[in-house]
Design an enzyme around this catalytic site. Sequence first.
Site, PDB file in Angstrom:
ATOM      1  CB  VAL A   1      -0.932   0.021   1.245  1.00  0.00           C
ATOM      2  CG1 VAL A   1      -1.673   1.346   1.348  1.00  0.00           C
ATOM      3  CG2 VAL A   1      -1.915  -1.133   1.187  1.00  0.00           C
TER       4      VAL A   1
ATOM      5  CB  THR B   1      -7.820  -1.970   6.348  1.00  0.00           C
ATOM      6  OG1 THR B   1      -7.772  -1.795   4.942  1.00  0.00           O
ATOM      7  CG2 THR B   1      -9.249  -2.213   6.788  1.00  0.00           C
TER       8      THR B   1
ATOM      9  CD  GLU C   1      -5.566  -0.601   0.445  1.00  0.00           C
ATOM     10  OE1 GLU C   1      -5.737  -0.753  -0.767  1.00  0.00           O
ATOM     11  OE2 GLU C   1      -5.727  -1.504   1.288  1.00  0.00           O
ATOM     12  CG  PHE C   2     -11.210   1.580  -1.692  1.00  0.00           C
ATOM     13  CD1 PHE C   2     -12.065   0.942  -0.808  1.00  0.00           C
ATOM     14  CD2 PHE C   2     -11.087   2.965  -1.612  1.00  0.00           C
ATOM     15  CE1 PHE C   2     -12.796   1.666   0.136  1.00  0.00           C
ATOM     16  CE2 PHE C   2     -11.807   3.696  -0.676  1.00  0.00           C
ATOM     17  CZ  PHE C   2     -12.673   3.042   0.204  1.00  0.00           C
TER      18      PHE C   2
ATOM     19  CG  ASN D   1     -12.282  -4.987   1.470  1.00  0.00           C
ATOM     20  OD1 ASN D   1     -12.454  -4.678   0.300  1.00  0.00           O
ATOM     21  ND2 ASN D   1     -11.095  -5.026   2.026  1.00  0.00           N
TER      22      ASN D   1
ATOM     23  N   GLY E   1      -9.637 -15.603  -1.690  1.00  0.00           N
ATOM     24  CA  GLY E   1      -8.530 -15.497  -0.739  1.00  0.00           C
ATOM     25  C   GLY E   1      -7.960 -14.097  -0.761  1.00  0.00           C
TER      26      GLY E   1
ATOM     27  CB  CYS F   1      -8.292  -7.264   1.822  1.00  0.00           C
ATOM     28  SG  CYS F   1      -6.847  -6.303   1.415  1.00  0.00           S
TER      29      CYS F   1
ATOM     30  CE  LYS G   1      -5.746  -7.189   7.064  1.00  0.00           C
ATOM     31  NZ  LYS G   1      -5.067  -6.050   7.450  1.00  0.00           N
TER      32      LYS G   1
ATOM     33  CE  LYS H   1      -5.263 -10.429  -7.294  1.00  0.00           C
ATOM     34  NZ  LYS H   1      -6.033  -9.198  -7.363  1.00  0.00           N
TER      35      LYS H   1
HETATM   36  C1  UDX Z   1      -9.414  -7.098  -2.622  1.00  0.00           C
HETATM   37  C2  UDX Z   1     -10.379  -5.970  -3.028  1.00  0.00           C
HETATM   38  O1  UDX Z   1     -10.707  -6.109  -4.405  1.00  0.00           O
HETATM   39  C3  UDX Z   1      -9.781  -4.604  -2.739  1.00  0.00           C
HETATM   40  O2  UDX Z   1     -10.709  -3.587  -3.051  1.00  0.00           O
HETATM   41  C4  UDX Z   1      -9.420  -4.531  -1.259  1.00  0.00           C
HETATM   42  O3  UDX Z   1      -8.888  -3.298  -0.925  1.00  0.00           O
HETATM   43  C5  UDX Z   1      -8.450  -5.673  -0.931  1.00  0.00           C
HETATM   44  O4  UDX Z   1      -9.028  -6.922  -1.260  1.00  0.00           O
HETATM   45  P1  UDX Z   1      -7.317  -8.368  -3.674  1.00  0.00           P
HETATM   46  O5  UDX Z   1      -7.160  -9.086  -2.369  1.00  0.00           O
HETATM   47  O6  UDX Z   1      -6.070  -7.911  -4.341  1.00  0.00           O
HETATM   48  O7  UDX Z   1      -8.266  -7.096  -3.476  1.00  0.00           O
HETATM   49  O8  UDX Z   1      -8.042  -9.405  -4.662  1.00  0.00           O
HETATM   50  P2  UDX Z   1      -9.318  -9.445  -5.641  1.00  0.00           P
HETATM   51  O9  UDX Z   1      -8.868  -9.318  -7.040  1.00  0.00           O
HETATM   52  O10 UDX Z   1     -10.417  -8.590  -5.185  1.00  0.00           O
HETATM   53  O11 UDX Z   1      -9.756 -10.996  -5.444  1.00  0.00           O
HETATM   54  C6  UDX Z   1     -10.040 -11.547  -4.151  1.00  0.00           C
HETATM   55  C7  UDX Z   1     -10.407 -13.024  -4.291  1.00  0.00           C
HETATM   56  O12 UDX Z   1     -11.710 -13.169  -4.826  1.00  0.00           O
HETATM   57  C8  UDX Z   1      -9.470 -13.828  -5.196  1.00  0.00           C
HETATM   58  O13 UDX Z   1      -9.176 -15.078  -4.596  1.00  0.00           O
HETATM   59  C9  UDX Z   1     -10.290 -13.982  -6.449  1.00  0.00           C
HETATM   60  O14 UDX Z   1      -9.904 -15.082  -7.228  1.00  0.00           O
HETATM   61  C10 UDX Z   1     -11.699 -14.129  -5.861  1.00  0.00           C
HETATM   62  N1  UDX Z   1     -12.801 -13.822  -6.808  1.00  0.00           N
HETATM   63  C11 UDX Z   1     -12.874 -12.598  -7.407  1.00  0.00           C
HETATM   64  C12 UDX Z   1     -13.773 -14.778  -7.064  1.00  0.00           C
HETATM   65  O15 UDX Z   1     -13.730 -15.885  -6.503  1.00  0.00           O
HETATM   66  N2  UDX Z   1     -14.758 -14.494  -7.953  1.00  0.00           N
HETATM   67  C13 UDX Z   1     -14.851 -13.290  -8.590  1.00  0.00           C
HETATM   68  O16 UDX Z   1     -15.773 -13.109  -9.399  1.00  0.00           O
HETATM   69  C14 UDX Z   1     -13.882 -12.303  -8.298  1.00  0.00           C
END
Ligand code: UDX
Length: 461
Positions: free
Chosen positions: A11, A130, A158-159, A219, A270, A273, A276, A334
């Site tokens: 971040v 956060t 932050e998002f 979130n 997973g 964020c 948690k 991911k």
């Molecule tokens: C997330 C939020 O998007 C962000 O706004 C916040 O500040 C932090 O958490 P991030 O952890 O980087 O960001 O991952 P993100 O791309 O959102 O994916 C989270 C999980 O959801 C991944 O495991 C992804 O594969 C899963 N996912 C996402 C699904 O299972 N289905 C979907 O349609 C989208």
Amino acid sequence: MKIVVCGTGYVGLVHAAVCSEYGHEVYAFDNDAQKLTAFASGDANRIETHVNEPGLANIIRETLDRYLFFSTDLASIIEGTDAVFMCLPTPPNLDGSTDLSIYDDAADQLAKLLARRKDRRRVVVVNKSTVPIGTARRLENIFKSHNVENFGISSNPEFLAEGTAVAQARRPDRVVVGCDHEQDSRILRRVYSQFVHHVRIKYIETTPETAEAIKYVANTMLLTYISFWNGVGAKIGEKIPNVNIDDLRLGVTADERISTWGSFVSNGAGGSCFGKDIASLINQLRRVNVSTKMLEASYEVNEYQKIYLVDRAINEVGFKFNNKIVAVLGLAFKKHTNDMRDASSIKVVESLLGKGTARINAYDPLANDSAKSVFDPSKNVLFEKIDYFDSAKAAIAGSDALFISSDCEEFRGLSRTVEELVKAPYLIMDGRRMIPDHSDLVSKDYSYIAVGSMLMGPTLS
Ligand code: UDX
């Protein structure tokens, strides 16, 4: 503006870099000298061993020593600062509450320096990572107890999602700024001047507590949306004949009020964020005697979803994991990351080993090394049963079953690879619906179960 960023994790570093790109004079502070030396080298490989975000190393290289500076000495950079951004780790405690010890130490250190500064101009101290609702107020109290003068506190969450953080920091959906005083709001408007009057970016000014709450509610809502799809949409596709989950998704998300993001069913979400933050919000609400049933349900649906396909393999396919070799592909939470935090693969691997799997052939294009430290045999002797491979092909060869646990694009082409390398009877558990062309495999008696669809191919009892 002169800006100090405390903490150069993912971040802090992205924020520092993007602020420097907009012409602010940015000083990034961290206790970890080795990490700062790597950032200050401008060398992409060295930067990316610590924080790997597309486009980040380029910005650092271009702004280094002109707009962007790194320092382990907070005292030397604090004079004349307009805004200090707190971007510190806030790990979870075992009960879901947030561990603020690192944050508090940094706040204390900062307060002592601000109390001694010569330049008495207004300074805003801004929480970016956060933190539980009320933490900005707690910061204010720490500063008051150190007799800091002419300061304001703010929350500016932050998002960012990993992998697209730089693009999102340059062009966010919204900027949320919570301040108590107009003079602090004015400073932050200057920091974010490129966003304040942007036609497509919402610039939202509110109280610090509201800004903190926005982050948790956002979130938690996103995880609830994913859990709705995994807990309801996917189950309809798995249990009721002739329901096509992909069409179901198209039909539902055609409603403009409903988003496609989150509707891609999976073996659980997973990352650092969601889990948690929902655990922390449950903890915060329990303390004020609010029922958290709905949030608990979202959390539990997501946790169980991670291993649900293993249970389906046993109950629907009749597969016996005992003494089998299972290839697990996609270890990070991911694609495009080596981040293992809360990755579904952790639960998958633990569940497979718990069911007597003889060996696990693990592969991830980026996360093999970080997985090795998560699956450390000194923590659990069963992790000795994991072998790591350099390609999906090598992991699949000789296995009895395959589990796909993340959405790496290369897994989409696996149907031919499977057919070439292993003969039926063979079980594919697809946690991300990565093999849309599975019908050939099924016609050749491979067994295929995907999240959101019924069993295809034979049972294996
Ligand atoms: C997330 C939020 O998007 C962000 O706004 C916040 O500040 C932090 O958490 P991030 O952890 O980087 O960001 O991952 P993100 O791309 O959102 O994916 C989270 C999980 O959801 C991944 O495991 C992804 O594969 C899963 N996912 C996402 C699904 O299972 N289905 C979907 O349609 C989208």
